[in-house]
Design a protein around this motif. Sequence first.
Motif, PDB file in Angstrom:
ATOM      1  N   ASN A  19       0.810  -1.220   0.000  1.00 37.86           N
ATOM      2  CA  ASN A  19       0.000   0.000   0.000  1.00 37.86           C
ATOM      3  C   ASN A  19       0.853   1.283   0.000  1.00 37.86           C
ATOM      4  O   ASN A  19       0.664   2.177   0.810  1.00 37.86           O
ATOM      5  N   ILE A  52       6.411  -3.265   7.220  1.00 40.04           N
ATOM      6  CA  ILE A  52       5.045  -2.734   7.137  1.00 40.04           C
ATOM      7  C   ILE A  52       4.093  -3.588   7.990  1.00 40.04           C
ATOM      8  O   ILE A  52       3.264  -3.050   8.744  1.00 40.04           O
ATOM      9  N   ARG A  56       1.973  -2.136  11.111  1.00 40.30           N
ATOM     10  CA  ARG A  56       0.498  -2.152  11.181  1.00 40.30           C
ATOM     11  C   ARG A  56       0.038  -2.796  12.485  1.00 40.30           C
ATOM     12  O   ARG A  56      -0.865  -2.287  13.153  1.00 40.30           O
ATOM     13  N   ARG A  57       0.678  -3.921  12.833  1.00 42.20           N
ATOM     14  CA  ARG A  57       0.284  -4.634  14.056  1.00 42.20           C
ATOM     15  C   ARG A  57       0.508  -3.740  15.292  1.00 42.20           C
ATOM     16  O   ARG A  57      -0.364  -3.579  16.133  1.00 42.20           O
ATOM     17  N   VAL A  60      -1.956  -0.777  15.504  1.00 43.81           N
ATOM     18  CA  VAL A  60      -3.295  -1.166  15.997  1.00 43.81           C
ATOM     19  C   VAL A  60      -3.227  -1.288  17.520  1.00 43.81           C
ATOM     20  O   VAL A  60      -4.071  -0.745  18.249  1.00 43.81           O
ATOM     21  N   ASP A 199       0.690   6.898   8.686  1.00 46.36           N
ATOM     22  CA  ASP A 199      -0.643   6.518   9.172  1.00 46.36           C
ATOM     23  C   ASP A 199      -0.668   5.073   9.660  1.00 46.36           C
ATOM     24  O   ASP A 199       0.331   4.358   9.565  1.00 46.36           O
ATOM     25  N   ASN A 200      -1.828   4.655  10.165  1.00 46.74           N
ATOM     26  CA  ASN A 200      -1.946   3.320  10.752  1.00 46.74           C
ATOM     27  C   ASN A 200      -1.838   2.199   9.718  1.00 46.74           C
ATOM     28  O   ASN A 200      -1.700   1.035  10.065  1.00 46.74           O
ATOM     29  N   GLU A 201      -1.894   2.563   8.432  1.00 47.08           N
ATOM     30  CA  GLU A 201      -1.713   1.581   7.348  1.00 47.08           C
ATOM     31  C   GLU A 201      -0.222   1.291   7.125  1.00 47.08           C
ATOM     32  O   GLU A 201       0.145   0.445   6.328  1.00 47.08           O
ATOM     33  N   GLY A 202       0.632   2.070   7.759  1.00 47.66           N
ATOM     34  CA  GLY A 202       2.077   1.874   7.581  1.00 47.66           C
ATOM     35  C   GLY A 202       2.583   2.494   6.289  1.00 47.66           C
ATOM     36  O   GLY A 202       3.584   2.053   5.726  1.00 47.66           O
ATOM     37  N   ARG A 203       1.868   3.544   5.801  1.00 48.88           N
ATOM     38  CA  ARG A 203       2.346   4.188   4.558  1.00 48.88           C
ATOM     39  C   ARG A 203       3.533   5.104   4.864  1.00 48.88           C
ATOM     40  O   ARG A 203       3.563   5.775   5.904  1.00 48.88           O
ATOM     41  N   THR A 376      -6.119   8.255  14.422  1.00 45.10           N
ATOM     42  CA  THR A 376      -5.860   7.845  13.041  1.00 45.10           C
ATOM     43  C   THR A 376      -4.907   8.810  12.345  1.00 45.10           C
ATOM     44  O   THR A 376      -4.340   8.503  11.308  1.00 45.10           O
TER      45      THR A 376
END
Length: 564
Positions: A19, A52, A56-57, A60, A199-203, A376
């Motif tokens: 992503n 990544i 993400r982990r 969260v 961000d929380n998506e690891g971007r 977020t």
Amino acid sequence: MERLSDDQIKALMGTPEYNQSHLFTADSDHATIIQQLKYFDRNYPGGIKNYIARARRLLVDSATGVNPLEGWSPSAPESQLVSPELNLDEFLSLEQEGLSEIAHSGIVLVAGGLGERLGYSSIKIGLPVELVTETCFLKLFIESILALQERSGTHIPLAIMTSEDTHDRTVDLIKTLGHEEYTSTIYLMKQEKVPAIIDNEGRFALEKGQLSGKPHGHGDVHILLYQHGIAQKWLSEGKKWVMFIQDTNPLPFKVFASALGVSKKNNFAMNFLGVPRIPKESMGGVARLTKPGENDLIVCVEYNIIDTLMKSSGHPGDISNRELGVGTPLTADFSPFPGNINTLLFNLPSYVNALQRTGGTMPEFVNPKYADATKTVFKSATRLECLMQDFSKMFNPDEKAGFTMYDRWISFTAVKNSLADAVQKVQQGLDPWSAGMGENDYYYCNNKLLQLAGANIEPPNQTETFSGITYKFPAKIVLHPSFAVSLSELRSKVQGRWDISARSVLILEGKNTVVNGLKSDGFLHITSSQENVEKTDGVVPRYVPVEENDKEYLKIRGFKMIHV
Ligand code: UTP
């Protein structure tokens, strides 16, 4: 990723696992970004995909408030108090035990930190420890090692971890320090930055059209010692111990020998050196963690986690022994968890074993600063980090980690904070960890050691305030490492009656220098043996406030020394 074409890499970055397609905009530098991605993928254990996934982990967990130590109960670790004031004989005997091991030791300095809190524009190890000789931290460390080499007749290796922010300037600094025969043997290991995360998506974050990197923390030192084969090499050369030190604590060599003595006596795989910790101080606390069905762990719990941990056990947070109703009158004001100063002593065979099992990869954590309650959006980009003290989690249950408690004056001070922040720390009753107080603490340690060696030193009789911080400077005593490597050696150098006034400036230097009788009320630099030295001239160097055009290393102190 190495074998993929640029287009294939871009396609891969668009998949949900990564992503990262936002990186390739009309304005970004695609070729450089692809090189950066390939480089990181090659060097990070498990590659970008793993970074990544872990991010993400952990993000969260962070957003949902997961307690990383859920289920573990903390208690104070057993510790040995090593204090020459309280038990001189024991201190001297531990030192003797340790000195016999010095020939089998190596040193690792972590010096990759940005020093953002200090706000100094160059590297911290180039800063002078004190203004009497203006010896910088790195030179002090090297001369301490040289003095130990001279006594032990063996090469004591030094490895330094640098980073993109500090590497080139460290190389340049080393060239200016002299001692070329030794400095040519120093191993430099450069840690790489990891991608900053938005961000929380690891971007990943972009900066000026390229990937933006952030420091991964001093935990990288273990992976580098392993990948460079340094720990294994030292072991094959017969080394048994390795001490890790930080960039701006001038005191680790004051306790090295006695700590080695403790490690040897207790057969410690890892020895945390530390000090009594004041509740809420920004200093990790060492704790024994227990959990049914698991082996106990001795770990350093970061200061923000101590608070969570205490609250989860029904306490109002990070509080003192007195508030908890435990401890002794001597320990009442301190946290039950002693403070980790990140001077760490490892048994090298156990350390290398653990490196071979784990590759030196440390557990990671993330510490995002959220913009609002939705958790977020971040105030600024974050990244995964790791800490060198977490290595205690890498050992087998039969390999013991232990804790050795020292007084602060003999083992720890630091130069971490700007003057403005240091003033605030003082107001909160905490150590300022400023350049000026680091200098004060260094003299104070030398005063105390000389007193324990038999000298009479007049206590400071006046206070001085510079840039909002009040000092009670003791006699400005510099003990050059060549003069003595241990308290027992120092005691053999102080002969006859020594009287030193509070305003004295005194430098003692030289392995063979013994002084029989000294009266000092002035400026003295002694480099050879002498009898009945007397110096009582009126003029001694003193401190005055800095001025606008003074150099930066003085301005971060708020004072400078003048010789009139
Ligand atoms: P500090 O806690 O003093 O942090 O590091 P820092 O990064 O140097 O300074 P700030 O937080 O930006 O103000 C403790 C030790 O770990 C090293 C530092 O050089 C220091 O010796 N360190 C820190 C590294 O080697 N690498 C890192 O990524 C971070």
